[in-house]
Design an enzyme around this catalytic site. Sequence first.
Site, PDB file in Angstrom:
ATOM      1  N   CYS A 112       0.861  -1.184   0.000  1.00 52.48           N
ATOM      2  CA  CYS A 112       0.000   0.000   0.000  1.00 52.48           C
ATOM      3  C   CYS A 112       0.899   1.236   0.000  1.00 52.48           C
ATOM      4  CB  CYS A 112      -0.867  -0.024   1.259  1.00 52.48           C
ATOM      5  SG  CYS A 112      -1.806   1.479   1.529  1.00 52.48           S
ATOM      6  N   CYS A 167      -1.004   4.013  -6.493  1.00 52.10           N
ATOM      7  CA  CYS A 167      -1.868   3.350  -5.507  1.00 52.10           C
ATOM      8  C   CYS A 167      -2.022   1.919  -6.001  1.00 52.10           C
ATOM      9  CB  CYS A 167      -3.223   4.054  -5.457  1.00 52.10           C
ATOM     10  SG  CYS A 167      -4.492   3.126  -4.555  1.00 52.10           S
TER      11      CYS A 167
END
Length: 261
Positions: free
Chosen positions: A74, A182
């Site tokens: 992440c 992302c």
Amino acid sequence: MADNRPIGLFDSGIGGLSVLKEIKRLLPGESFVFLADQANIPYGAKTQRQLNELSERITRFLLTHDIKLLVVACNTATCYAIDHLRSTFIIPIVGVVPAIKPAANLTKEGKIAIMATPATAKSAYLKKLIKEFAPALNVFRIGCEGLEESVEYLKLKEIYRLLDLYLNKVKKTGSDVIVLGCTHYPFLKQEIKKRINGSNIRVIDSGRAIATRVKSILEDSTSFAKGNVQELYYTTADPRQFSKIASSLLKYRVIARKALI
Ligand code: DGL
């Protein structure tokens, strides 16, 4: 000697599966424990303190599975919490950050657009990376509010609406490289390419580089696995919902369990 302990990965949701996919491609003999912290998505809306706490709790949970290496799959958690994790735990930790360095090598126009969560886009960590790897280039940070959540729940209409919105912004910058900052976004690569069809814009993400990094760490410690491959999936929210979406993204059957972190 072989080390059959699994590799641990976590994300706020299904985005980290895009990283898992790349690692599995490169290291098919390894076992994995993946945790999606869907009870706390989006991480982009959390404070640094909350991200430190969540990341620490998740890492402790993954350590109960005796992981040999942790991948923070992440960008947002990496930008805000990786320093805390590295100072708390002694296992090797690999983070995911936007691929600025390869983008700087690729651009011919000297202009790069980074699509990321608003939190990653404004993070000091990202600013530092840009200063280090693309100091003389124009780097545009585009915070794509809501995009990771639309991917998380596979809300197609919303995905298309947001992609049109943010890719228009990207086009206005004149960038010839888009960095997907992302881990949810690589699942949108085909849709993005469709929308920039005919232009010279390249679209890159960090998945492959992360897999290579994991491989080199295991190589250094001669700790590849040998034997039965095991994959465990956990979510902090609804395992049935996660299993359904993960199975459709990975194209094999995933059966997740609920994790209490
Ligand atoms: N996949 C996460 C990332 O790479 C999304 C973070 C979020 O939940 O906002 O940043």
